[in-house]
Design a protein around this motif. Structure first.
Motif, PDB file in Angstrom:
ATOM      1  N   LYS A 128       0.827  -1.210   0.000  1.00  0.00           N
ATOM      2  CA  LYS A 128       0.000   0.000   0.000  1.00  0.00           C
ATOM      3  C   LYS A 128       0.865   1.266   0.000  1.00  0.00           C
ATOM      4  O   LYS A 128       0.455   2.296  -0.534  1.00  0.00           O
ATOM      5  CB  LYS A 128      -0.924  -0.008   1.219  1.00  0.00           C
ATOM      6  CG  LYS A 128      -2.061  -1.001   1.122  1.00  0.00           C
ATOM      7  CD  LYS A 128      -2.942  -0.970   2.369  1.00  0.00           C
ATOM      8  CE  LYS A 128      -4.067  -1.984   2.270  1.00  0.00           C
ATOM      9  NZ  LYS A 128      -4.917  -2.002   3.498  1.00  0.00           N
ATOM     10  N   LYS A 129       2.049   1.165   0.604  1.00  0.00           N
ATOM     11  CA  LYS A 129       2.961   2.304   0.623  1.00  0.00           C
ATOM     12  C   LYS A 129       3.718   2.465  -0.698  1.00  0.00           C
ATOM     13  O   LYS A 129       4.463   3.441  -0.886  1.00  0.00           O
ATOM     14  CB  LYS A 129       3.977   2.148   1.765  1.00  0.00           C
ATOM     15  CG  LYS A 129       3.383   2.281   3.159  1.00  0.00           C
ATOM     16  CD  LYS A 129       3.053   3.715   3.483  1.00  0.00           C
ATOM     17  CE  LYS A 129       2.609   3.894   4.912  1.00  0.00           C
ATOM     18  NZ  LYS A 129       2.287   5.300   5.241  1.00  0.00           N
ATOM     19  N   GLY A 130       3.542   1.510  -1.617  1.00  0.00           N
ATOM     20  CA  GLY A 130       4.232   1.576  -2.897  1.00  0.00           C
ATOM     21  C   GLY A 130       5.712   1.269  -2.806  1.00  0.00           C
ATOM     22  O   GLY A 130       6.490   1.702  -3.669  1.00  0.00           O
ATOM     23  N   MET A 131       6.114   0.508  -1.797  1.00  0.00           N
ATOM     24  CA  MET A 131       7.524   0.189  -1.613  1.00  0.00           C
ATOM     25  C   MET A 131       7.890  -1.044  -2.443  1.00  0.00           C
ATOM     26  O   MET A 131       7.043  -1.878  -2.770  1.00  0.00           O
ATOM     27  CB  MET A 131       7.813  -0.041  -0.121  1.00  0.00           C
ATOM     28  CG  MET A 131       7.434   1.167   0.720  1.00  0.00           C
ATOM     29  SD  MET A 131       7.499   0.888   2.508  1.00  0.00           S
ATOM     30  CE  MET A 131       9.227   1.147   2.816  1.00  0.00           C
ATOM     31  N   ASN A 132       9.168  -1.158  -2.782  1.00  0.00           N
ATOM     32  CA  ASN A 132       9.640  -2.198  -3.694  1.00  0.00           C
ATOM     33  C   ASN A 132       9.777  -3.533  -2.958  1.00  0.00           C
ATOM     34  O   ASN A 132      10.768  -3.778  -2.274  1.00  0.00           O
ATOM     35  CB  ASN A 132      10.981  -1.790  -4.308  1.00  0.00           C
ATOM     36  CG  ASN A 132      11.461  -2.798  -5.338  1.00  0.00           C
ATOM     37  OD1 ASN A 132      10.689  -3.615  -5.831  1.00  0.00           O
ATOM     38  ND2 ASN A 132      12.748  -2.747  -5.659  1.00  0.00           N
ATOM     39  N   ILE A 133       8.779  -4.395  -3.101  1.00  0.00           N
ATOM     40  CA  ILE A 133       8.809  -5.731  -2.494  1.00  0.00           C
ATOM     41  C   ILE A 133       9.342  -6.706  -3.538  1.00  0.00           C
ATOM     42  O   ILE A 133       8.662  -7.000  -4.527  1.00  0.00           O
ATOM     43  CB  ILE A 133       7.406  -6.160  -2.022  1.00  0.00           C
ATOM     44  CG1 ILE A 133       6.824  -5.135  -1.048  1.00  0.00           C
ATOM     45  CG2 ILE A 133       7.459  -7.540  -1.389  1.00  0.00           C
ATOM     46  CD1 ILE A 133       5.388  -5.415  -0.640  1.00  0.00           C
ATOM     47  N   ILE A 134      10.539  -7.209  -3.318  1.00  0.00           N
ATOM     48  CA  ILE A 134      11.137  -8.105  -4.310  1.00  0.00           C
ATOM     49  C   ILE A 134      10.733  -9.559  -4.082  1.00  0.00           C
ATOM     50  O   ILE A 134      10.839 -10.377  -4.990  1.00  0.00           O
ATOM     51  CB  ILE A 134      12.674  -7.980  -4.308  1.00  0.00           C
ATOM     52  CG1 ILE A 134      13.257  -8.298  -2.923  1.00  0.00           C
ATOM     53  CG2 ILE A 134      13.100  -6.610  -4.778  1.00  0.00           C
ATOM     54  CD1 ILE A 134      14.772  -8.380  -2.908  1.00  0.00           C
ATOM     55  N   ASP A 135      10.272  -9.880  -2.892  1.00  0.00           N
ATOM     56  CA  ASP A 135       9.803 -11.247  -2.625  1.00  0.00           C
ATOM     57  C   ASP A 135       8.963 -11.228  -1.362  1.00  0.00           C
ATOM     58  O   ASP A 135       9.151 -10.382  -0.478  1.00  0.00           O
ATOM     59  CB  ASP A 135      10.972 -12.217  -2.461  1.00  0.00           C
ATOM     60  CG  ASP A 135      10.552 -13.674  -2.680  1.00  0.00           C
ATOM     61  OD1 ASP A 135       9.379 -13.884  -3.059  1.00  0.00           O
ATOM     62  OD2 ASP A 135      11.372 -14.572  -2.478  1.00  0.00           O
ATOM     63  N   SER A 136       8.028 -12.163  -1.281  1.00  0.00           N
ATOM     64  CA  SER A 136       7.188 -12.277  -0.088  1.00  0.00           C
ATOM     65  C   SER A 136       6.730 -13.712   0.048  1.00  0.00           C
ATOM     66  O   SER A 136       6.716 -14.478  -0.929  1.00  0.00           O
ATOM     67  CB  SER A 136       5.969 -11.337  -0.176  1.00  0.00           C
ATOM     68  OG  SER A 136       5.126 -11.717  -1.249  1.00  0.00           O
ATOM     69  N   ILE A 137       6.360 -14.057   1.257  1.00  0.00           N
ATOM     70  CA  ILE A 137       5.827 -15.393   1.516  1.00  0.00           C
ATOM     71  C   ILE A 137       4.714 -15.270   2.548  1.00  0.00           C
ATOM     72  O   ILE A 137       4.869 -14.592   3.570  1.00  0.00           O
ATOM     73  CB  ILE A 137       6.934 -16.369   2.001  1.00  0.00           C
ATOM     74  CG1 ILE A 137       6.366 -17.762   2.206  1.00  0.00           C
ATOM     75  CG2 ILE A 137       7.615 -15.862   3.256  1.00  0.00           C
ATOM     76  CD1 ILE A 137       7.448 -18.810   2.436  1.00  0.00           C
ATOM     77  N   ILE A 138       3.568 -15.871   2.247  1.00  0.00           N
ATOM     78  CA  ILE A 138       2.426 -15.856   3.160  1.00  0.00           C
ATOM     79  C   ILE A 138       1.911 -17.278   3.320  1.00  0.00           C
ATOM     80  O   ILE A 138       2.299 -18.190   2.582  1.00  0.00           O
ATOM     81  CB  ILE A 138       1.298 -14.938   2.642  1.00  0.00           C
ATOM     82  CG1 ILE A 138       0.789 -15.425   1.291  1.00  0.00           C
ATOM     83  CG2 ILE A 138       1.773 -13.497   2.547  1.00  0.00           C
ATOM     84  CD1 ILE A 138      -0.417 -14.657   0.789  1.00  0.00           C
ATOM     85  N   GLY A 139       1.026 -17.448   4.288  1.00  0.00           N
ATOM     86  CA  GLY A 139       0.426 -18.766   4.493  1.00  0.00           C
ATOM     87  C   GLY A 139       1.338 -19.774   5.156  1.00  0.00           C
ATOM     88  O   GLY A 139       1.142 -20.991   4.995  1.00  0.00           O
ATOM     89  N   LEU A 140       2.330 -19.307   5.902  1.00  0.00           N
ATOM     90  CA  LEU A 140       3.202 -20.242   6.611  1.00  0.00           C
ATOM     91  C   LEU A 140       2.418 -20.955   7.716  1.00  0.00           C
ATOM     92  O   LEU A 140       1.551 -20.342   8.353  1.00  0.00           O
ATOM     93  CB  LEU A 140       4.396 -19.511   7.229  1.00  0.00           C
ATOM     94  CG  LEU A 140       5.482 -19.009   6.279  1.00  0.00           C
ATOM     95  CD1 LEU A 140       6.514 -18.195   7.048  1.00  0.00           C
ATOM     96  CD2 LEU A 140       6.151 -20.178   5.574  1.00  0.00           C
ATOM     97  N   PRO A 141       2.696 -22.229   7.966  1.00  0.00           N
ATOM     98  CA  PRO A 141       2.005 -22.925   9.062  1.00  0.00           C
ATOM     99  C   PRO A 141       2.416 -22.367  10.421  1.00  0.00           C
ATOM    100  O   PRO A 141       3.421 -21.656  10.540  1.00  0.00           O
ATOM    101  CB  PRO A 141       2.452 -24.382   8.889  1.00  0.00           C
ATOM    102  CG  PRO A 141       3.740 -24.304   8.133  1.00  0.00           C
ATOM    103  CD  PRO A 141       3.629 -23.102   7.243  1.00  0.00           C
ATOM    104  N   ASP A 142       1.636 -22.707  11.441  1.00  0.00           N
ATOM    105  CA  ASP A 142       1.944 -22.219  12.785  1.00  0.00           C
ATOM    106  C   ASP A 142       3.246 -22.799  13.322  1.00  0.00           C
ATOM    107  O   ASP A 142       3.893 -22.195  14.183  1.00  0.00           O
ATOM    108  CB  ASP A 142       0.791 -22.560  13.736  1.00  0.00           C
ATOM    109  CG  ASP A 142      -0.458 -21.761  13.430  1.00  0.00           C
ATOM    110  OD1 ASP A 142      -0.333 -20.557  13.159  1.00  0.00           O
ATOM    111  OD2 ASP A 142      -1.557 -22.335  13.453  1.00  0.00           O
TER     112      ASP A 142
END
Length: 287
Positions: A128-142
């Protein structure tokens, strides 16, 4: 003033909310126990690999590796570890605020840094801030395994080796206790503080050579730093959510007590009103 039915409905809905937050508190407490065990069980491995790396770096004068030496900083990478969900108090906001403060104080242009985001909350914020995200990971298990984050850790180390950026900082919540977590900044790359963080070291003999061992061991060590921080962050997340849900349950109970008092007072007022009307009607009939 609210009617008796309105107050009764609020009491009922608040009780249901309290049951939900209590259940979430118990679930988080169970997850915290496992996450804390995972973080503690990883520490011996982390300490040993750090000791070996430090022994090579300080013991072999001719041993060198790009990951052990600094270079002019043209671009900085920030790996920020948050959660995928909210309802965890200030867990996410504290980490994001710390990372943003560091970015704003060190850089004047968005071209000077990149973001690696772990967790949906952090990724969405930086997007949302328009920052340069080169990689991300979501949905990691607990209870994440190393295989779950192997891709992003390998990419981070590989991009540093390819000079896509010149240093890597990591931001996460360090688990202190069930009621206390500390936002931590750790410089992952270059590995310039390995020897300083290690106490007494064991003497090792290296085969085939220190350089060959460093070539294999240093990327694994950097990846292990990130994985250890993730385990630490998961324990902190479950602790923060457990504390937040306990506070929500306690607040719901206080609200129920307050509403019950208001309900009883309104009910007594209604009964008094009815008695007064009956007495007044009887008196009128006698007259």
């Amino acid at each position: 003033m609210a009617s008796l039915r309105d107050i009764k409905n609020r009491i009922t809905s608040t009780k249901k909310t309290s049951q939900i937050t209590k259940a979430m508190e118990m679930v988080s407490a169970s997850k915290l126990s496992r996450a804390e065990d995972n973080a503690k069980s990883f520490s011996p491995y982390m300490n040993k690999i750090q000791e070996v790396v430090a022994s090579i770096a300080t013991g072999a004068a001719d041993a060198s590796h790009p990951m052990l030496s600094t270079r002019p900083v043209k671009k900085t990478a920030y790996l920020v570890i948050t959660s995928d969900r909210g309802l965890a108090g200030a867990y996410n906001s504290n980490v994001i605020r710390s990372a943003m403060n560091a970015i704003n104080s060190r850089h004047s242009s968005k071209d000077e840094y990149v973001i690696l985001a772990v967790g949906r909350v952090g990724r969405d914020f930086f997007a949302k801030k328009g920052m340069n995200i080169i990689d991300s990971i979501i949905g990691l298990p607990d209870q994440p395994s190393f295989a779950d984050i192997k891709e992003i850790t390998g990419k981070a180390v590989g991009m540093y080796a390819d000079e896509a950026f010149d240093e890597l900082y990591m931001y996460y919540n360090h688990f202190v206790s069930a009621i206390s977590q500390e936002v931590t900044e750790k410089k992952v790359l270059p590995l310039t503080d390995v020897a300083a963080e290690t106490g007494g070291m064991t003497s090792y003999e290296f085969e085939p050579s220190p350089e060959a061992i460093l070539e294999v061991l240093l990327p694994q060590y950097a990846e292990s730093l990130i994985y250890g921080a993730l385990l630490d962050g998961k324990a902190s997340e479950h602790a923060a959510r457990m504390t937040a849900m306990k506070s929500a349950t306690d607040n719901a109970k206080e609200l129920i007590d307050s509403l019950s008092l208001s309900y009883n007072r309104a009910r007594q007022a209604a009964i008094t009103q009815e008695i007064t009307e009956i007495v007044g009607g009887a008196a009128a009939l006698e007259d």
